[in-house]
Write an enzyme that holds these catalytic residues in place. Sequence first.
Site, PDB file in Angstrom:
ATOM      1  N   THR A  69      -4.888 -33.362   8.734  1.00  0.00           N
ATOM      2  CA  THR A  69      -5.934 -32.440   8.276  1.00  0.00           C
ATOM      3  C   THR A  69      -7.315 -33.066   8.425  1.00  0.00           C
ATOM      4  O   THR A  69      -8.283 -32.386   8.804  1.00  0.00           O
ATOM      5  CB  THR A  69      -5.691 -32.038   6.809  1.00  0.00           C
ATOM      6  OG1 THR A  69      -4.400 -31.427   6.701  1.00  0.00           O
ATOM      7  CG2 THR A  69      -6.745 -31.062   6.316  1.00  0.00           C
ATOM      8  N   CYS A  70      -7.420 -34.347   8.151  1.00  0.00           N
ATOM      9  CA  CYS A  70      -8.695 -35.051   8.275  1.00  0.00           C
ATOM     10  C   CYS A  70      -9.220 -34.972   9.707  1.00  0.00           C
ATOM     11  O   CYS A  70     -10.422 -34.822   9.938  1.00  0.00           O
ATOM     12  CB  CYS A  70      -8.528 -36.512   7.863  1.00  0.00           C
ATOM     13  SG  CYS A  70      -7.748 -36.746   6.252  1.00  0.00           S
TER      14      CYS A  70
END
Length: 209
Positions: A69-70
Amino acid sequence: TTRSHLEESVESMPLAEGAEVPKVVFKARVRDASIPGDNPFTWKDVTTEDIFSGKRVVVFSLPGAFTPTCSSTHLPGYQGDYEAIKACGVDEIYCLSVNDAFVMRQWGLHQGLEEEKEDASNKLNPGNFKKVKLLPDGACLFTRGMGMSCVWEKERGFGERSWRYSMCVADGKIEKIFVEGGGVTQDSGPDPFEVSDSKTMLKYLQEKK
C-alpha cells in the site's frame, strides 16, 4: 491472546493537535562531490528543527518502504498532489518510515522519484528527492516520540515500525493529524488506509485556506 515481549514493550498513545513534535536527529545520507567512486555520499545529521522550525510542512508516515500500500498508493498519492498541497501554503512534504537512509533512497529511486543532485536548500539534499522528501527514522526515535510506534510481528514479521498517519505541522506544532483507525493497534491484522491519504490532507488544507 498471548502477547510477545516486543509487543508488551510497545505501548503507544498518539500526540494530539497542538502538541510539539518530538525533537530528534535523523541520520541522513547526502551527496558529497569530494568523495570519489560510485557512492559519493556521506552521513549528515538533520534535526527536527531543520525540518519543522519556521515552516508549515506535511508529514505522512507509513509501515515500511517497498511494502504494497505504501508503494502503490500512499507515496504516489502525495507525489502526485505535491504542487497542489504546496499551493495551500505548505513549504514541504515528507514521507517518514522506520527504515534507514539506504533503504529509503533505494525505495525512492525504485518509485521513480527524481533525485535532487545539486540544490542543497533542503537539509536532506543533495541526494534526496525534488518533490516529496523521504525521511529515515531508522532508530524509531521520532515515531516513538509521536506515540505511533507499533509492531506487526505475528502478521508480517515486522519489528517496531510506524503506524500509518499524516499530519500538518506549523512551526513544530501539530496543526492537524489524521491517524488511521483513530489510534494505534499493536500487531494489527488489517493495515487501514482511509484518512492519511493525500486527498484527505489536500481537502483539509483547501478548506483551511
